[in-house]
Design an enzyme around this catalytic site. Structure first.
Site, PDB file in Angstrom:
ATOM      1  N   LYS A   8     -12.258  39.205  15.413  1.00  0.00           N
ATOM      2  CA  LYS A   8     -13.102  38.638  16.397  1.00  0.00           C
ATOM      3  C   LYS A   8     -14.603  38.198  15.958  1.00  0.00           C
ATOM      4  O   LYS A   8     -14.844  38.693  15.187  1.00  0.00           O
ATOM      5  CB  LYS A   8     -13.161  39.427  17.748  1.00  0.00           C
ATOM      6  CG  LYS A   8     -13.814  40.814  17.557  1.00  0.00           C
ATOM      7  CD  LYS A   8     -15.360  40.760  17.822  1.00  0.00           C
ATOM      8  CE  LYS A   8     -15.935  42.024  17.837  1.00  0.00           C
ATOM      9  NZ  LYS A   8     -17.455  42.002  17.266  1.00  0.00           N
ATOM     10  N   ASP A 132     -15.050  48.120  21.741  1.00  0.00           N
ATOM     11  CA  ASP A 132     -14.258  46.634  21.571  1.00  0.00           C
ATOM     12  C   ASP A 132     -12.901  46.731  21.545  1.00  0.00           C
ATOM     13  O   ASP A 132     -12.127  45.662  21.262  1.00  0.00           O
ATOM     14  CB  ASP A 132     -15.115  45.871  20.702  1.00  0.00           C
ATOM     15  CG  ASP A 132     -15.104  46.254  19.145  1.00  0.00           C
ATOM     16  OD1 ASP A 132     -14.488  47.556  19.003  1.00  0.00           O
ATOM     17  OD2 ASP A 132     -15.508  45.640  18.222  1.00  0.00           O
TER      18      ASP A 132
END
Length: 267
Positions: A8, A132
């Site tokens: 990401k 995350d």
């Protein structure tokens, strides 16, 4: 069974305040990109984790994938597994590779053994492994807040843009990056700015880590400058660094940046 965890990038990152528990509150937008590891599980007599590809220091059984297996094993009667992890996502680059690997392992276990674990519960498992990690369960763009582990849906599509990522031969310690950042609430929330056209993002969508990281690693600042010089519409360091991504209106080649860095095209 085999899956391919993807990295990401952070489209903006504001560190808003220091929490009483030692963590920081932040706001960011997580956006999945096309740089991938692979993780495979096979039946075994004893559960262990083998890591291939990019070298990761430390005991493989301290890897987040191994810890993810142990979390699920506490609640479900699943047999021992050989975990094979092929690392391709750069480490220490702000790309969430380790977080992706363990989240995808949770999904693999759920699928292989038909555990029927709901998405929300898989996210809860992932949150125990890192701030995350839960993002990678749904693996779709989100506005993230609090510790970066609470999400709101974010309708954002950058597929029309040509995206490039540059990773210098520098490893930025996340703990060190947080130690030198000064939390402050932004004048305007990223949740509002991110829906403006990307052509307006420069100097509006920011990463609070850049100030201290660029001071310590000027080569990362230079990469960002070079990307703008090459015609990028927008460029930013991802997470706590060290990688820098950029979006371009059309395909580009960056041979000068390739000389000393890893360059990933069309991510």
């Amino acid at each position: 069974m085999l899956s391919f965890p993807n990295a990401k990038i952070n489209l903006g990152l504001n560190i808003t305040e220091k929490r009483a528990d030692g963590y920081h509150n932040l706001e960011t937008v997580f956006y999945p990109i096309n740089i991938k590891d692979s993780v495979e599980i096979t039946d075994a007599e004893v559960t262990s984790c083998k890591i291939h590809g990019i070298d990761i220091p430390g005991n493989p059984n301290d890897n987040l994938c191994f810890k993810a297996y142990q979390l699920v094993k506490k609640d479900y009667d699943i047999p021992a597994q050989q975990i094979n992890l092929l690392k391709n996502i750069p480490v220490g680059a702000g790309l969430g590779g380790g977080s992706a690997d363990c989240a995808f392992l949770i999904k693999l276990l759920n699928d292989k053994f038909s555990l029927g674990i709901a998405v929300d519960k898989m996210e809860d498992y992932a949150r125990q492994l890192g701030a995350d990690c839960a993002f990678f369960i749904k693996n779709k763009p989100v506005y993230a807040f609090n510790k970066g582990d609470e999400f709101e849906k974010c309708e954002l599509d950058l597929s029309a843009w040509y995206k490039v990522l540059v990773k210098p031969p520098v490893h930025v310690s996340t703990a060190d990056a947080y130690a030198h950042v000064k939390p402050q609430k932004p004048l305007q929330s990223l949740k509002e700015i991110i829906h403006l056209p990307p052509t307006t993002w420069k100097n509006k969508v920011i990463n609070d880590f850049e100030l201290s990281v660029f001071a310590k690693y000027p080569q990362i600042r230079q990469i960002k400058t070079s990307l703008y010089d090459a015609g990028a519409t927008f460029a930013l360091m991802s997470g706590s660094g060290s990688s820098v991504f950029a979006i371009f209106p059309e395909a580009v080649k960056l041979p000068e940046l390739e000389q000393n860095n890893l360059v990933f095209y069309n991510i």
